[in-house]
Design a protein around this motif. Structure first.
Motif, PDB file in Angstrom:
ATOM      1  N   ALA A 258       0.801  -1.223   0.000  1.00  0.00           N
ATOM      2  CA  ALA A 258       0.000   0.000   0.000  1.00  0.00           C
ATOM      3  C   ALA A 258       0.839   1.282   0.000  1.00  0.00           C
ATOM      4  O   ALA A 258       0.386   2.318  -0.468  1.00  0.00           O
ATOM      5  N   ARG A 259       2.053   1.229   0.521  1.00  0.00           N
ATOM      6  CA  ARG A 259       2.881   2.437   0.599  1.00  0.00           C
ATOM      7  C   ARG A 259       4.354   2.071   0.480  1.00  0.00           C
ATOM      8  O   ARG A 259       4.746   0.928   0.742  1.00  0.00           O
ATOM      9  N   PRO A 260       5.202   3.031   0.110  1.00  0.00           N
ATOM     10  CA  PRO A 260       6.652   2.760   0.063  1.00  0.00           C
ATOM     11  C   PRO A 260       7.187   2.479   1.461  1.00  0.00           C
ATOM     12  O   PRO A 260       6.658   2.983   2.454  1.00  0.00           O
ATOM     13  N   ARG A 300       2.241   3.854  -6.859  1.00  0.00           N
ATOM     14  CA  ARG A 300       3.368   4.242  -6.023  1.00  0.00           C
ATOM     15  C   ARG A 300       4.448   4.885  -6.868  1.00  0.00           C
ATOM     16  O   ARG A 300       4.874   4.330  -7.888  1.00  0.00           O
ATOM     17  N   SER A 301       4.892   6.051  -6.435  1.00  0.00           N
ATOM     18  CA  SER A 301       5.881   6.794  -7.207  1.00  0.00           C
ATOM     19  C   SER A 301       7.225   6.083  -7.263  1.00  0.00           C
ATOM     20  O   SER A 301       8.030   6.337  -8.170  1.00  0.00           O
ATOM     21  N   VAL A 305       6.621   0.454 -12.610  1.00  0.00           N
ATOM     22  CA  VAL A 305       5.466   0.331 -13.493  1.00  0.00           C
ATOM     23  C   VAL A 305       4.215   0.145 -12.641  1.00  0.00           C
ATOM     24  O   VAL A 305       4.265  -0.464 -11.569  1.00  0.00           O
ATOM     25  N   THR A 306       3.094   0.695 -13.106  1.00  0.00           N
ATOM     26  CA  THR A 306       1.828   0.550 -12.404  1.00  0.00           C
ATOM     27  C   THR A 306       1.059  -0.634 -12.981  1.00  0.00           C
ATOM     28  O   THR A 306       0.852  -0.729 -14.189  1.00  0.00           O
ATOM     29  N   THR A 307       0.626  -1.543 -12.126  1.00  0.00           N
ATOM     30  CA  THR A 307      -0.067  -2.746 -12.569  1.00  0.00           C
ATOM     31  C   THR A 307      -0.912  -3.291 -11.427  1.00  0.00           C
ATOM     32  O   THR A 307      -0.651  -3.004 -10.256  1.00  0.00           O
ATOM     33  N   SER A 308      -1.937  -4.088 -11.768  1.00  0.00           N
ATOM     34  CA  SER A 308      -2.735  -4.776 -10.753  1.00  0.00           C
ATOM     35  C   SER A 308      -2.228  -6.194 -10.503  1.00  0.00           C
ATOM     36  O   SER A 308      -2.788  -6.913  -9.683  1.00  0.00           O
ATOM     37  N   ASN A 309      -1.156  -6.592 -11.205  1.00  0.00           N
ATOM     38  CA  ASN A 309      -0.564  -7.913 -11.001  1.00  0.00           C
ATOM     39  C   ASN A 309       0.214  -7.898  -9.698  1.00  0.00           C
ATOM     40  O   ASN A 309       1.246  -7.240  -9.577  1.00  0.00           O
ATOM     41  N   LYS A 310      -0.281  -8.632  -8.689  1.00  0.00           N
ATOM     42  CA  LYS A 310       0.325  -8.506  -7.364  1.00  0.00           C
ATOM     43  C   LYS A 310       1.698  -9.147  -7.283  1.00  0.00           C
ATOM     44  O   LYS A 310       2.535  -8.703  -6.487  1.00  0.00           O
ATOM     45  N   ALA A 319      12.313  -5.026  -4.198  1.00  0.00           N
ATOM     46  CA  ALA A 319      13.482  -4.298  -4.704  1.00  0.00           C
ATOM     47  C   ALA A 319      13.636  -2.958  -3.993  1.00  0.00           C
ATOM     48  O   ALA A 319      14.756  -2.517  -3.699  1.00  0.00           O
ATOM     49  N   LYS A 320      12.519  -2.285  -3.704  1.00  0.00           N
ATOM     50  CA  LYS A 320      12.565  -0.986  -3.037  1.00  0.00           C
ATOM     51  C   LYS A 320      12.739  -1.126  -1.523  1.00  0.00           C
ATOM     52  O   LYS A 320      13.144  -0.174  -0.857  1.00  0.00           O
ATOM     53  N   LEU A 321      12.435  -2.296  -1.000  1.00  0.00           N
ATOM     54  CA  LEU A 321      12.561  -2.543   0.438  1.00  0.00           C
ATOM     55  C   LEU A 321      14.013  -2.775   0.850  1.00  0.00           C
ATOM     56  O   LEU A 321      14.399  -2.543   2.001  1.00  0.00           O
TER      57      LEU A 321
END
Length: 512
Positions: A258-260, A300-301, A305-310, A319-321
């Motif tokens: 839900a959030r970065p 999420r900025s 890429v924006t997608t609904s594929n979870k 990767a961002k974590l």
């Protein structure tokens, strides 16, 4: 083969506790509810044992006496249900603590007071759980979870990753005492427990006081969307000596996507098997019984890429974590490797901005969700370097071709993946050699493939040959069933989406 005493004792405990599950089914208690109820009761019993035994806290009171296990044992059958329900309510009032998380929102599913009394007195109270040692309790508890996962109808299987696979992954990434280890889709906590066990086994004798404190209170944590599953994970951690009952909960109940991640949530090691299924979303039921589902695309900025594929979203989130030079091992289904559009964008970004160094192709028949074709993707996070991609070579180990496993007759064991661990070379990853099953592909070769497809095969399946290599009919039949079940699940999702779209159109027309 002689079974070690600890394993034999654990099996005896499991068999004894599990036999009662069948009794409770007559009272309408499902398999996963039974494990949940055991979780709630076992902690009360162990908390009292630890308070009474000097070796387990020197008389430290974990649960207030008026809410303790002894109050249940002393209650007669008529007042037991009321006493138990009061304990659940009172202990769940501080959900930010480990104890509060376990009991927050908990309710007794055992409606028959006599049955509850038998469970409390005859089964749980008759065993000195603290006296059996942490390993026994852990083994018994994990075996219960695995038995719950075997019950496909209960839905428990979606939360369970085979321990043999988890342990192999952990052997490859080699968790360290100074690591901050996170599982953003932790289920019942299998990856976290295995990482902790590895550190204790490899570094236990040299752990500093600061390292031990780090691992016990925040160095190992998870995120889980489903509260009931988070409760099982938190209990599992406590059973293994991770965290404190009155301390901060180590499982965060929320949507990890839900959030970065905040700066204090970043991890040096991420281990995860995100839930299977392509769509992110939630289902709700209104007061008239109407079922609606809303698909979610996380805007999420920090995502590529924006997608609904979870699954694609989880790979991006992991990767961002990661901190710079942080390591990740994540189980992903095949579609993450070959899907176009957002999938292609993700793969190209991942290959460029991370060191995607290893892919393990898994065989079918090892997960409780039928028909799953999955892989383990290993990659390291790196600092920004626009002039050159970080992925030099992707090493692919094909453990799928010609391999056949089932959940009972031919179950995956850790030793089946010993060759993969040897090829992976955890102690010398940059000095690998190719084998029949282990091949390297350069970055240029990967991005030149159609849609940067990482679904790479080169071995010939012996099942395709005529003659002796043909698999037995029961194996072939089970694989067909698994594939059909997976296809039916996909078709059901499409049908549901079409029905909802039709309902939305008709609703708009009525509104107009």
């Amino acid at each position: 083969m002689t079974i070690p005493k600890t394993a034999a004792e654990a099996k005896q405990l499991v068999d004894k506790l599990w036999s009662y599950c069948h009794v409770l089914r007559h009272d309408g208690v499902s398999t996963i509810d039974y494990v949940d109820q055991l979780t709630l009761l076992l902690f009360l019993k162990m908390a009292q044992e630890r308070a009474e035994r000097k070796a387990f806290g020197g008389g430290k009171e974990i649960v207030p006496k008026h809410l303790s296990w002894q109050t249940l044992v002393d209650s007669d059958a008529d007042e037991l249900r009321h006493t138990y329900e009061n304990i659940l309510e009172q202990l769940g009032k501080k959900p930010d603590t480990a104890l509060g998380l376990i009991y927050h929102g908990a309710e007794s599913k055992i409606r028959n007071a006599a049955t509850l009394k038998r469970l409390v007195v005859d089964l749980i109270d008759s065993v000195n759980w603290s006296g059996t040692g942490v390993d026994i309790k852990g083994d018994a508890y994990e075996a219960l979870l695995e038995k719950g996962a075997e019950d496909i109808k209960s839905g428990a299987g979606q939360y369970f990753t085979p321990r043999s696979l988890i342990d192999v992954i952990v052997r490859c990434v080699k968790p360290r005492p100074d690591d901050t280890i996170v599982d953003p889709a932790c289920g019942t906590g299998g990856f976290l427990l295995s990482a902790h066990d590895y550190i204790q086994r490899e570094h236990g004798e040299t752990l500093t006081k600061e390292e031990a404190q780090h691992l016990r209170n925040g160095g190992i944590s998870g995120v889980e969307l489903v509260h009931g599953t988070a409760r099982l994970a938190q209990m599992n951690l406590l059973l293994h000596g991770i965290g404190e009952a009155g301390g901060k909960a180590l499982i965060d109940v929320r949507d990890a996507l839900a959030r970065p991640p905040r700066a204090d949530e970043r991890a040096s090691l991420v281990l995860a098997n995100p839930p299977f299924g392509r769509k992110s979303g939630f289902t709700s039921i209104d007061e008239f019984g109407k079922v609606t589902r809303e698909d979610v695309s996380y805007d999420r900025s920090d995502f590529w890429v924006t997608t609904s594929n979870k699954q694609l979203n989880f790979v991006q989130h992991i990767a961002k974590l990661l901190t710079v030079d942080g390591r990740a091992a994540v189980v992903v289904p095949d579609n993450v490797l070959f899907e176009g559009g957002a999938g292609e964008t993700l793969r190209r970004k991942l290959l460029k901005e991370c060191d995607v160094h290893t892919l393990l192709r898994l065989p079918t028949g090892i997960f409780y969700a039928g028909g799953v074709k999955a892989n383990v993707l290993f990659f390291d996070a790196k600092r920004a370097r626009p002039e050159k991609p970080w992925t030099d070579k992707l090493w692919v180990y094909d453990f799928r071709t010609g391999e056949h496993f089932t959940l009972r007759q031919n179950k995956l064991q850790a030793h089946h993946l010993d060759d993969f661990v040897r090829c992976y070379k955890p102690d010398d990853r940059h000095n690998r050699t190719e084998t029949e099953r282990f091949k390297a592909f350069t970055h240029d070769e990967l991005v030149a493939r159609d849609k940067a497809n990482l679904d790479i095969t080169w071995l010939r399946d012996p099942d395709l040959d005529d003659g002796e290599n043909l698999q037995p009919p029961e194996v072939i039949a089970q694989e067909i069933v698994d594939d059909l079940q997976a296809a039916l699940t996909e078709f059901a999702s499409v049908a549901e989406a079409l029905q909802l779209a039709k309902a939305e159109r008709e609703g708009q027309v009525e509104d107009d």
